[in-house]
Design a protein around this motif. Structure first.
Motif, PDB file in Angstrom:
ATOM      1  N   THR A  64      -5.191 -15.546  -7.075  1.00  9.94           N
ATOM      2  CA  THR A  64      -6.005 -14.419  -6.614  1.00  9.94           C
ATOM      3  C   THR A  64      -5.163 -13.153  -6.513  1.00  9.94           C
ATOM      4  OG1 THR A  64      -7.470 -15.910  -5.396  1.00  9.94           O
ATOM      5  CG2 THR A  64      -7.510 -13.590  -4.767  1.00  9.94           C
ATOM      6  N   VAL A  65      -3.938 -13.292  -6.022  1.00  9.36           N
ATOM      7  CA  VAL A  65      -3.032 -12.139  -5.959  1.00  9.36           C
ATOM      8  C   VAL A  65      -2.770 -11.618  -7.368  1.00  9.36           C
ATOM      9  CG1 VAL A  65      -0.708 -11.350  -5.364  1.00  9.36           C
ATOM     10  CG2 VAL A  65      -1.948 -12.865  -3.801  1.00  9.36           C
ATOM     11  N   ARG A  66      -2.499 -12.514  -8.297  1.00  6.03           N
ATOM     12  CA  ARG A  66      -2.233 -12.087  -9.679  1.00  6.03           C
ATOM     13  C   ARG A  66      -3.448 -11.384 -10.284  1.00  6.03           C
ATOM     14  NH1 ARG A  66       0.435 -17.266  -9.782  1.00  6.03           N
ATOM     15  NH2 ARG A  66      -1.403 -18.249 -10.728  1.00  6.03           N
ATOM     16  N   ALA A  67      -4.623 -11.903 -10.009  1.00 10.12           N
ATOM     17  CA  ALA A  67      -5.848 -11.275 -10.529  1.00 10.12           C
ATOM     18  C   ALA A  67      -6.041  -9.893  -9.927  1.00 10.12           C
ATOM     19  CB  ALA A  67      -7.048 -12.163 -10.224  1.00 10.12           C
ATOM     20  N   ALA A  68      -5.756  -9.757  -8.632  1.00  7.04           N
ATOM     21  CA  ALA A  68      -5.898  -8.458  -7.965  1.00  7.04           C
ATOM     22  C   ALA A  68      -4.908  -7.441  -8.534  1.00  7.04           C
ATOM     23  CB  ALA A  68      -5.693  -8.617  -6.460  1.00  7.04           C
ATOM     24  N   VAL A  69      -3.724  -7.899  -8.882  1.00  9.88           N
ATOM     25  CA  VAL A  69      -2.727  -7.017  -9.506  1.00  9.88           C
ATOM     26  C   VAL A  69      -3.273  -6.457 -10.814  1.00  9.88           C
ATOM     27  CG1 VAL A  69      -0.485  -6.975 -10.679  1.00  9.88           C
ATOM     28  CG2 VAL A  69      -0.685  -8.047  -8.429  1.00  9.88           C
ATOM     29  N   GLU A  70      -3.920  -7.306 -11.597  1.00  6.89           N
ATOM     30  CA  GLU A  70      -4.484  -6.846 -12.873  1.00  6.89           C
ATOM     31  C   GLU A  70      -5.590  -5.821 -12.657  1.00  6.89           C
ATOM     32  OE1 GLU A  70      -3.323  -7.354 -15.928  1.00  6.89           O
ATOM     33  OE2 GLU A  70      -1.685  -8.312 -14.837  1.00  6.89           O
ATOM     34  N   VAL A  71      -6.417  -6.054 -11.648  1.00  9.32           N
ATOM     35  CA  VAL A  71      -7.479  -5.086 -11.336  1.00  9.32           C
ATOM     36  C   VAL A  71      -6.855  -3.752 -10.923  1.00  9.32           C
ATOM     37  CG1 VAL A  71      -9.362  -4.538  -9.733  1.00  9.32           C
ATOM     38  CG2 VAL A  71      -9.163  -6.848 -10.684  1.00  9.32           C
ATOM     39  N   PHE A  72      -5.827  -3.806 -10.100  1.00 13.48           N
ATOM     40  CA  PHE A  72      -5.148  -2.588  -9.654  1.00 13.48           C
ATOM     41  C   PHE A  72      -4.551  -1.833 -10.846  1.00 13.48           C
ATOM     42  CE2 PHE A  72      -1.621  -0.146  -7.907  1.00 13.48           C
ATOM     43  CZ  PHE A  72      -2.185   0.414  -6.775  1.00 13.48           C
ATOM     44  N   ARG A  73      -3.953  -2.565 -11.757  1.00 16.38           N
ATOM     45  CA  ARG A  73      -3.376  -1.918 -12.946  1.00 16.38           C
ATOM     46  C   ARG A  73      -4.448  -1.195 -13.754  1.00 16.38           C
ATOM     47  NH1 ARG A  73       0.397  -7.002 -14.764  1.00 16.38           N
ATOM     48  NH2 ARG A  73       2.245  -6.483 -13.507  1.00 16.38           N
ATOM     49  N   GLU A  74      -5.588  -1.839 -13.928  1.00 18.34           N
ATOM     50  CA  GLU A  74      -6.659  -1.244 -14.711  1.00 18.34           C
ATOM     51  C   GLU A  74      -7.182   0.043 -14.080  1.00 18.34           C
ATOM     52  OE1 GLU A  74      -8.067  -1.937 -17.666  1.00 18.34           O
ATOM     53  OE2 GLU A  74      -6.508  -3.450 -17.984  1.00 18.34           O
ATOM     54  N   HIS A  75      -7.281   0.059 -12.754  1.00 19.31           N
ATOM     55  CA  HIS A  75      -7.878   1.203 -12.057  1.00 19.31           C
ATOM     56  C   HIS A  75      -6.877   2.284 -11.659  1.00 19.31           C
ATOM     57  CE1 HIS A  75     -11.279  -1.597 -11.639  1.00 19.31           C
ATOM     58  NE2 HIS A  75     -12.008  -0.514 -11.465  1.00 19.31           N
ATOM     59  N   VAL A 105     -13.347  -0.690  -5.021  1.00 16.33           N
ATOM     60  CA  VAL A 105     -13.197  -1.620  -6.137  1.00 16.33           C
ATOM     61  C   VAL A 105     -13.211  -3.053  -5.605  1.00 16.33           C
ATOM     62  CG1 VAL A 105     -11.614  -2.417  -7.918  1.00 16.33           C
ATOM     63  CG2 VAL A 105     -11.994   0.039  -7.599  1.00 16.33           C
ATOM     64  N   PHE A 106     -12.573  -3.243  -4.447  1.00 16.32           N
ATOM     65  CA  PHE A 106     -12.712  -4.467  -3.672  1.00 16.32           C
ATOM     66  C   PHE A 106     -13.540  -4.123  -2.443  1.00 16.32           C
ATOM     67  CE2 PHE A 106      -8.579  -5.172  -5.836  1.00 16.32           C
ATOM     68  CZ  PHE A 106      -8.912  -6.330  -6.530  1.00 16.32           C
ATOM     69  N   PRO A 107     -14.532  -4.929  -2.089  1.00 23.28           N
ATOM     70  CA  PRO A 107     -15.441  -4.567  -0.993  1.00 23.28           C
ATOM     71  C   PRO A 107     -14.776  -4.417   0.363  1.00 23.28           C
ATOM     72  CG  PRO A 107     -15.790  -6.840  -1.686  1.00 23.28           C
ATOM     73  CD  PRO A 107     -14.914  -6.200  -2.722  1.00 23.28           C
ATOM     74  N   GLY A 108     -13.617  -5.040   0.540  1.00 24.74           N
ATOM     75  CA  GLY A 108     -12.916  -4.919   1.811  1.00 24.74           C
ATOM     76  C   GLY A 108     -11.880  -3.814   1.808  1.00 24.74           C
ATOM     77  N   GLY A 109     -11.945  -2.927   0.819  1.00 27.57           N
ATOM     78  CA  GLY A 109     -10.940  -1.872   0.716  1.00 27.57           C
ATOM     79  C   GLY A 109      -9.771  -2.344  -0.129  1.00 27.57           C
ATOM     80  N   CYS A 110      -8.600  -1.800   0.108  1.00 28.05           N
ATOM     81  CA  CYS A 110      -7.441  -2.161  -0.704  1.00 28.05           C
ATOM     82  C   CYS A 110      -7.053  -3.620  -0.468  1.00 28.05           C
ATOM     83  CB  CYS A 110      -6.261  -1.249  -0.394  1.00 28.05           C
ATOM     84  SG  CYS A 110      -4.797  -1.653  -1.389  1.00 28.05           S
ATOM     85  N   PHE A 111      -7.107  -4.412  -1.507  1.00 22.92           N
ATOM     86  CA  PHE A 111      -6.747  -5.834  -1.434  1.00 22.92           C
ATOM     87  C   PHE A 111      -5.350  -6.002  -0.858  1.00 22.92           C
ATOM     88  CE2 PHE A 111      -4.552  -9.460  -3.222  1.00 22.92           C
ATOM     89  CZ  PHE A 111      -5.456 -10.502  -3.104  1.00 22.92           C
ATOM     90  N   PHE A 112      -4.422  -5.166  -1.271  1.00 24.38           N
ATOM     91  CA  PHE A 112      -3.020  -5.360  -0.909  1.00 24.38           C
ATOM     92  C   PHE A 112      -2.722  -4.924   0.516  1.00 24.38           C
ATOM     93  CE2 PHE A 112      -3.384  -4.997  -5.470  1.00 24.38           C
ATOM     94  CZ  PHE A 112      -2.824  -6.206  -5.850  1.00 24.38           C
ATOM     95  N   TYR A 113      -3.433  -3.928   1.001  1.00 26.40           N
ATOM     96  CA  TYR A 113      -3.264  -3.539   2.399  1.00 26.40           C
ATOM     97  C   TYR A 113      -3.690  -4.698   3.301  1.00 26.40           C
ATOM     98  CZ  TYR A 113      -3.681  -0.864   6.727  1.00 26.40           C
ATOM     99  OH  TYR A 113      -3.547  -0.418   8.015  1.00 26.40           O
TER     100      TYR A 113
END
Length: 204
Positions: A64-75, A105-113
């Motif tokens: 899930t972390v790896r997938a979120a990284v890819e989403v962040f890169r795209e946006h 982009v993620f409903p809870g705000g920044c995934f990484f925060y």
């Protein structure tokens, strides 16, 4: 071969659907909110179908972390890289980052925060993955600033690493407070603060 290719495609589509939903849940409830059973129920697939792709809760969290990284890169990262190096790229990066948070982009705000706060004091593979993602982000911000500095657009005496830290802190705080108080003005305030910080080290 055609049948096998179809199975592989369906398997990849299922994996992507699982990870998309997992990232959405984790952004709002944390990575501990993930479970194979919950994802199976929400996506209407079997538990064994989810387990086949990940095998354990930790592997699901790491994927899930790896997938979120890819989403962040795209946006965020890719839009900035589409702009020539220099202050224009720095500004494009900060604008894309703000949009990524503001547009949920993620409903809870920044995934990484969210996940960094959850795992910052919990040693292990998941914490390491989240920390690596954040280190890579900060390295990229520093790189963009340094490119502008090398082009003569930023004061040669400016501490690029410190500026990157401050820009990250401002943007992160703006996104978190905007979500907490349901107040988009916090994004504007954070953006203004970041622009002011850049202006303070801009040459000419």
């Amino acid at each position: 071969m055609t049948t096998q290719d179809g199975r592989l495609l369906r398997g990849e589509q299922t994996r992507r659907a699982i990870l998309d939903r997992a990232a959405d849940i984790a952004s709002a409830e944390g990575l501990e909110g993930l479970s194979i059973g919950r994802l199976a129920t929400e996506l209407k697939i079997s538990k064994s179908g989810v387990f086949t792709h990940f095998g354990s809760k930790e592997e699901l969290q790491l994927a899930t972390v790896r997938a979120a990284v890819e989403v962040f890169r795209e946006h965020v990262t890719k839009p900035a890289l589409a702009v020539p190096p220099g202050l224009r790229r720095v500004r494009a990066l900060l604008n894309a980052w703000t949009a990524y948070q503001r547009d949920l982009v993620f409903p809870g705000g920044c995934f990484f925060y969210s996940t960094a706060a959850e795992f910052d004091a919990r040693p292990g593979a998941v914490r390491d993955a989240v920390a690596k993602s954040q280190l890579n982000w900060m390295t990229f911000v520093e790189r963009c600033l340094r490119e502008a500095q090398e082009l003569g657009e930023i004061d040669p005496g400016a501490d690029v690493r410190q500026v990157a830290f401050e820009l990250d802190a401002l943007g992160e705080a703006g996104g978190a407070k905007a979500l907490l108080f349901d107040d988009d003005d916090r994004f504007a305030r954070a953006s203004r603060a970041m622009r002011n910080r850049l202006a303070a080290i801009t040459t000419g």
